[in-house]
Design a protein around this motif. Structure first.
Motif, PDB file in Angstrom:
ATOM      1  N   CYS A   9     -14.908 -14.724 -31.733  1.00 23.19           N
ATOM      2  CA  CYS A   9     -16.278 -15.052 -31.355  1.00 23.19           C
ATOM      3  C   CYS A   9     -17.237 -14.106 -32.054  1.00 23.19           C
ATOM      4  O   CYS A   9     -17.012 -12.897 -32.095  1.00 23.19           O
ATOM      5  CB  CYS A   9     -16.477 -14.937 -29.848  1.00 23.19           C
ATOM      6  SG  CYS A   9     -15.531 -16.116 -28.909  1.00 23.19           S
ATOM      7  N   GLU A  10     -18.258 -14.635 -32.576  1.00 20.89           N
ATOM      8  CA  GLU A  10     -19.286 -13.844 -33.224  1.00 20.89           C
ATOM      9  C   GLU A  10     -20.411 -13.625 -32.216  1.00 20.89           C
ATOM     10  O   GLU A  10     -21.376 -14.370 -32.167  1.00 20.89           O
ATOM     11  CB  GLU A  10     -19.814 -14.566 -34.465  1.00 20.89           C
ATOM     12  CG  GLU A  10     -18.803 -14.759 -35.553  1.00 20.89           C
ATOM     13  CD  GLU A  10     -18.491 -13.449 -36.258  1.00 20.89           C
ATOM     14  OE1 GLU A  10     -19.374 -12.590 -36.342  1.00 20.89           O
ATOM     15  OE2 GLU A  10     -17.344 -13.302 -36.712  1.00 20.89           O
ATOM     16  N   THR A  11     -20.259 -12.605 -31.389  1.00 19.34           N
ATOM     17  CA  THR A  11     -21.300 -12.312 -30.408  1.00 19.34           C
ATOM     18  C   THR A  11     -22.012 -11.040 -30.802  1.00 19.34           C
ATOM     19  O   THR A  11     -21.425 -10.118 -31.386  1.00 19.34           O
ATOM     20  CB  THR A  11     -20.697 -12.132 -29.002  1.00 19.34           C
ATOM     21  OG1 THR A  11     -19.773 -11.070 -29.031  1.00 19.34           O
ATOM     22  CG2 THR A  11     -20.039 -13.412 -28.532  1.00 19.34           C
TER      23      THR A  11
END
Length: 150
Positions: A9-11
């Motif tokens: 996830c690219e958070t």
């Protein structure tokens, strides 16, 4: 899709910008920090020095209150019940407004207390009347001075 791996996830955490209120409170806290530190130090010193004195005073206060509730004057609890019930009725009647929730219970409890304690009610009314007169006179003088200045 694999059951044992999850996709990356690219958070990214983004902090909300401070509002003017938050900045004002922060500035006020920084300005007041020396005073609060001084007050905490004074409280620490007084609590260390007067621990025995304060415990003696508190124990006297609570023991007097406990003794009063153990041997109340005649008719104290029924009077207390009527005054408390008047406050509950005031809360019930003031369901629509926050101002009414302040005024109705206090007013009804005041009326109930004044029925049972008329001498104290007269004394409180005299003091409140003079204070109200003084405040209204000060307000009148302030408005009059503003009016004359313009």
């Amino acid at each position: 899709l694999s059951l044992y791996s999850s996709p990356a996830c690219e958070t990214k955490y983004v902090e909300d910008p401070q509002t003017q209120l938050e900045e004002g409170v922060s500035h006020l806290r920084h300005v007041m920090e020396p005073y609060t530190a001084w007050c905490q130090q004074m409280l620490r010193l007084t609590s260390e020095a007067g621990a025995s004195l304060s415990s003696a005073l508190c124990s006297d206060f609570f023991s007097e209150g406990f003794e009063f509730l153990q041997t109340p004057p005649a008719g104290f609890y029924p009077r207390l019940g009527v005054i408390g019930f008047a406050g509950i009725v005031g809360l019930f009647l003031a369901r629509s407004s926050k101002i009414k929730k302040l005024v109705y219970p206090a007013g009804l409890m005041g009326i109930g207390a004044s029925m049972y304690y008329p001498q104290q009610a007269v004394a409180i009314a005299k003091v409140a009347g003079t204070q109200l007169y003084d405040w209204s006179l000060q307000g009148y003088i302030a408005i009059e001075s503003l009016w004359k200045d313009n």
